[in-house]
Design an enzyme around this catalytic site. Structure first.
Site, PDB file in Angstrom:
ATOM      1  N   ASP A 164      38.496  31.063  44.121  1.00  0.00           N
ATOM      2  CA  ASP A 164      39.727  30.781  43.392  1.00  0.00           C
ATOM      3  C   ASP A 164      39.951  29.277  43.374  1.00  0.00           C
ATOM      4  OD1 ASP A 164      41.988  31.160  41.975  1.00  0.00           O
ATOM      5  OD2 ASP A 164      43.176  31.959  43.627  1.00  0.00           O
ATOM      6  N   GLU A 213      28.515  38.277  44.760  1.00  0.00           N
ATOM      7  CA  GLU A 213      29.022  37.051  45.382  1.00  0.00           C
ATOM      8  C   GLU A 213      30.541  37.023  45.318  1.00  0.00           C
ATOM      9  OE1 GLU A 213      27.809  33.856  42.146  1.00  0.00           O
ATOM     10  OE2 GLU A 213      26.158  35.183  42.597  1.00  0.00           O
TER      11      GLU A 213
HETATM   12  S1  IVH Z   1      29.807  32.951  37.015  1.00  0.00           S
HETATM   13  C1  IVH Z   1      28.313  33.430  33.173  1.00  0.00           C
HETATM   14  N1  IVH Z   1      30.361  33.196  39.555  1.00  0.00           N
HETATM   15  O1  IVH Z   1      35.378  32.470  37.352  1.00  0.00           O
HETATM   16  C2  IVH Z   1      29.333  33.615  34.164  1.00  0.00           C
HETATM   17  N2  IVH Z   1      32.051  32.392  38.126  1.00  0.00           N
HETATM   18  O2  IVH Z   1      36.290  33.965  34.979  1.00  0.00           O
HETATM   19  C3  IVH Z   1      30.039  32.377  34.435  1.00  0.00           C
HETATM   20  N3  IVH Z   1      34.139  31.849  39.263  1.00  0.00           N
HETATM   21  O3  IVH Z   1      35.133  29.880  35.043  1.00  0.00           O
HETATM   22  C4  IVH Z   1      30.753  32.319  35.702  1.00  0.00           C
HETATM   23  N4  IVH Z   1      33.479  32.353  41.276  1.00  0.00           N
HETATM   24  O4  IVH Z   1      35.263  29.265  37.460  1.00  0.00           O
HETATM   25  C5  IVH Z   1      30.815  32.841  38.348  1.00  0.00           C
HETATM   26  N5  IVH Z   1      30.715  33.422  41.838  1.00  0.00           N
HETATM   27  C6  IVH Z   1      31.160  33.078  40.635  1.00  0.00           C
HETATM   28  C7  IVH Z   1      32.455  32.600  40.438  1.00  0.00           C
HETATM   29  C8  IVH Z   1      32.871  32.279  39.161  1.00  0.00           C
HETATM   30  C9  IVH Z   1      34.466  31.895  40.552  1.00  0.00           C
HETATM   31  C10 IVH Z   1      35.042  31.419  38.185  1.00  0.00           C
HETATM   32  C11 IVH Z   1      34.467  30.365  37.286  1.00  0.00           C
HETATM   33  C12 IVH Z   1      34.615  30.848  35.886  1.00  0.00           C
HETATM   34  C13 IVH Z   1      35.593  31.971  36.046  1.00  0.00           C
HETATM   35  C14 IVH Z   1      35.289  33.012  35.026  1.00  0.00           C
END
Ligand code: IVH
Length: 667
Positions: free
Chosen positions: A118, A114
């Site tokens: 941002d 996915e």
């Molecule tokens: S999953 C267990 N999926 O990235 C994993 N996070 O660096 C938890 N983010 O705080 C996050 N797109 O704000 C996930 N498709 C996505 C995402 C995503 C953006 C952000 C999210 C998280 C940060 C982690």
């Protein structure tokens, strides 16, 4: 309406509105026009105004709060919100893949791929399907309560729809702002002289942390769901892709750039695929995320510190780079606005060489303290023009101040700045070639002179081949000249000449509108035509006189007056009149058949929309109002007419169905 009937109708309307919201925002397949949607919303508001006891907190009318909160409270997430490990190149991706294959003793692994949004992570708690709280990520365990603001995001259901809704579930996703929304917001901020946001992420963050949800409601925020936290209840889902599908079925927005990927090669491919369309996406992404798809495998892999071992973010190059600003040049736009443009030392920003960036206007140059020779951050996003975000003051040496020119660099006319305006404008109008092409396109358009077959491309072609430079030149074109143009046969040339001839018979209001005076749209043109009934009188009107007309404020009055003070403009008008453009006398208002009569429209009409009915009435001199009183002359009712119809009967106001109404206006 009786209470019982109102209760039923309100509930039916809420369901319809929620359904259309879902089709529009989640499925991206609207089945109703904005107007039809607005009518339903209006009907619900009307019912809830009459019967306030029927308002529920999750009614679509209740998204925006009535007063600000005093501070953002703390909210503890039921399950902590984790972060993601990063990969910056192929080797790091390979290492990640190898690690998990070994841990799981498998040869190949299926992932969910996915985009990495941002924006800002938000955790939304739904209990028995109702949106209860929403909080920012904070330190991962405790975040800030932004429920009041999250509720204003139209994409998000206040109540989940569909089956198998768990007793409790934490829905996780990202709040973002689209490039379009961001550009519009900054334009608005610029006009109001308020804070300019550096990028969509900052704008989304600033909007989400507002105390007053009425402010947030004006901000174009979007939400994408990417996972879940804690939950209570049966959820028989064994993979991440199934979870995403289930979330979407509950009415939550899930990005369409999501794919099940079998093995590392499919992942590499996905990374390249998304990288190629990155600039076309509506919002910023800074990478792609790969998650081990099988939930049982995820459990086996577990976590290291605060990140799962089963997921990784493969980052893209940043959209912001540093370069030197070599010079500032001026571009003249279609309304004569002078826009300063930065000439940059060429720099590669995420795969594209950037050499120019917009600086918007002089105030922004001052606000950002930009000087010629400065080192700056340049940002590129979507198909938006690259922008100078900020100056690196520490690197400043040998810089010079930018000065706005006082004459137009294109036509030499004076440059003026109106009070309260951020932009400087060339007053050359139709005689400034930079403004010309756009002015001609406007002049020929349907609501203006309505010149059939004279579209944008042809106008540019005519201008480039030297045949026209102002609107007046259009009427000197000959069939032979036109037929000589590329892609133009003698038949089309003849047709255009006929269309040009036909356009000469027009109305005063169309002609005034066609002149393209700044901020003089159709409505103002109509007002002017009605009031003065002659072009000469409009040309002679003083600003004071113009200001006395309702709907015309000091700025528009000045625009009109200065337009007719320009010698070039008067010359062009004279040429247009000499070639035979003419119009009949404006009808006196008192000659109009329904002059002074007051109408109310209610319910849905079948043969026309309410807006069309309203326009017809206005053109006949009638007034159209929103509520029925003793002064109302007629109430026109369509299907599902509600309280307004009843009020009319009660007050003894004449009511007409659609058929009789049509007879009346067609008399
Ligand atoms: S999953 C267990 N999926 O990235 C994993 N996070 O660096 C938890 N983010 O705080 C996050 N797109 O704000 C996930 N498709 C996505 C995402 C995503 C953006 C952000 C999210 C998280 C940060 C982690």
């Amino acid at each position: 309406m009786e209470l019982e009937q109102a209760t039923e109708r309100a509930e039916a309307l809420r369901q319809l509105i929620n359904k259309y919201n879902y089709q529009y925002y989640v499925l991206d397949e609207p089945s109703k026009t904005d107007h039809e949607y607005d009518l339903l919303m209006r009907e619900l508001i009307d019912i809830e105004t009459e019967f306030p006891e029927l308002i529920t907190p999750n009614s679509p009318t209740q998204r925006v709060g009535v007063s600000p909160v005093s501070a953002l409270k703390e909210v503890k997430h039921l399950l902590p919100m984790l972060s993601l490990a990063n990969a910056f190149n192929e080797d790091e991706m390979q290492a990640f893949y190898k690690r998990i294959k070994e841990k799981l003793s498998l040869d190949s692994i299926v992932f969910s791929g996915e985009t990495k949004f941002d924006g800002l992570a938000v955790n939304i708690l739904y209990e028995n399907g109702f949106l209860i709280t929403a909080a920012t990520r904070g330190d991962g365990s405790v975040g800030e309560d932004v429920t009041h603001n999250i509720r204003t995001i139209q994409q998000l259901p206040l109540k989940l729809i569909g089956d198998n809704i768990p007793q409790l579930i934490e829905v996780r996703g990202e709040v973002v702002m689209t490039h379009k929304g961001f550009a519009k917001l900054n334009d608005r901020q610029r006009q109001k002289g308020e804070k300019i946001f550096a990028n969509p992420r900052n704008a989304a963050a600033g909007s989400l942390r507002q105390l007053d949800s009425r402010v947030t409601a004006q901000r174009p925020l979007s939400f994408f769901t990417y996972g879940i936290g804690d939950y209570k209840g049966d959820m028989d889902l064994t993979s991440h892709t199934e979870i995403l599908r289930q979330l979407q079925q509950w009415g939550l927005p899930v990005s369409s750039e999501t794919k099940r990927l079998d093995g590392i090669e499919a992942c590499q491919h996905f990374y390249a695929e998304i990288g190629a369309i990155r600039s076309e996406l509506a919002h910023d992404i800074d990478g792609v995320v790969f998650k081990v798809n099988d939930i049982a495998q995820q459990r086996k892999l577990g976590f290291v510190s605060r990140a799962p071992r089963w997921a990784i973010a493969y980052k893209f190059p940043p959209l912001e780079e540093i370069t030197q600003l070599l010079d500032i040049e001026i571009q003249v736009g279609r309304t004569g606005a002078l826009t300063p443009v930065a000439r940059l030392s060429p720099v590669n920003v995420a795969g594209v060489t950037v050499t120019n960036a917009t600086l918007h206007n002089i105030d922004e140059i001052k606000r950002k303290d930009i000087k010629i020779g400065d080192w700056v951050y340049v940002r590129r996003a979507g198909d938006v023009i690259p922008e100078v975000v900020a100056v690196i003051k520490e690197k400043r040496a040998n810089v010079s101040e930018f000065v706005m020119p006082d004459i137009c660099p294109v036509c030499g006319s004076d440059v003026v700045r109106q009070e309260g305006e951020a932009v400087f404008r060339c007053i050359g109008g139709l005689s400034c070639s930079a403004q010309n092409i756009q002015a001609i396109i406007h002049f020929a358009s349907r609501k203006a002179m309505n010149i059939d077959g004279l579209g944008d491309k042809l106008i540019i072609q005519l201008n480039e081949s030297g045949l026209i430079s102002t609107v007046a030149d259009l009427y000197s074109l000959s069939t032979e000249q036109l037929a000589d143009l590329d892609r133009m046969g003698s038949k089309s040339a003849e047709n255009l000449i006929v269309a040009l001839d036909k356009s000469k018979e027009t109305t005063l209001e169309r002609f005034i509108y066609a002149l393209g005076i700044r901020e003089v749209g159709e409505a103002t043109a109509r007002t002017l035509a009605k009031k003065y009934k002659s072009l000469e009188l409009i040309e002679e009107a003083t600003t004071d006189e113009l200001e006395t007309i309702s709907d015309i404020g000091p700025i528009v009055a000045l625009n009109i007056h200065s337009f007719f003070q320009q010698k070039h403009n008067l010359e062009i008008i004279e040429r247009l009149l000499l070639v035979g453009i003419h119009w009949g006398h404006e009808k006196d208002e008192t000659e109009l058949r329904l002059n002074g009569m007051s109408f109310v429209l209610t319910g849905s009409l079948q043969k026309m929309t309410r807006e069309e009915a309203k326009q017809r009435l206005l053109s006949l001199g009638a007034k159209v109002t929103g509520s029925v009183s003793k002064k109302t002359n007629y109430v026109i009712y369509g299907e599902n007419a509600g309280s307004k119809y009843e009020k009319a009967v009660e007050l003894g106001v004449t009511t007409l169905n659609e058929e009789s109404f049509i007879k009346m206006i067609e008399k």
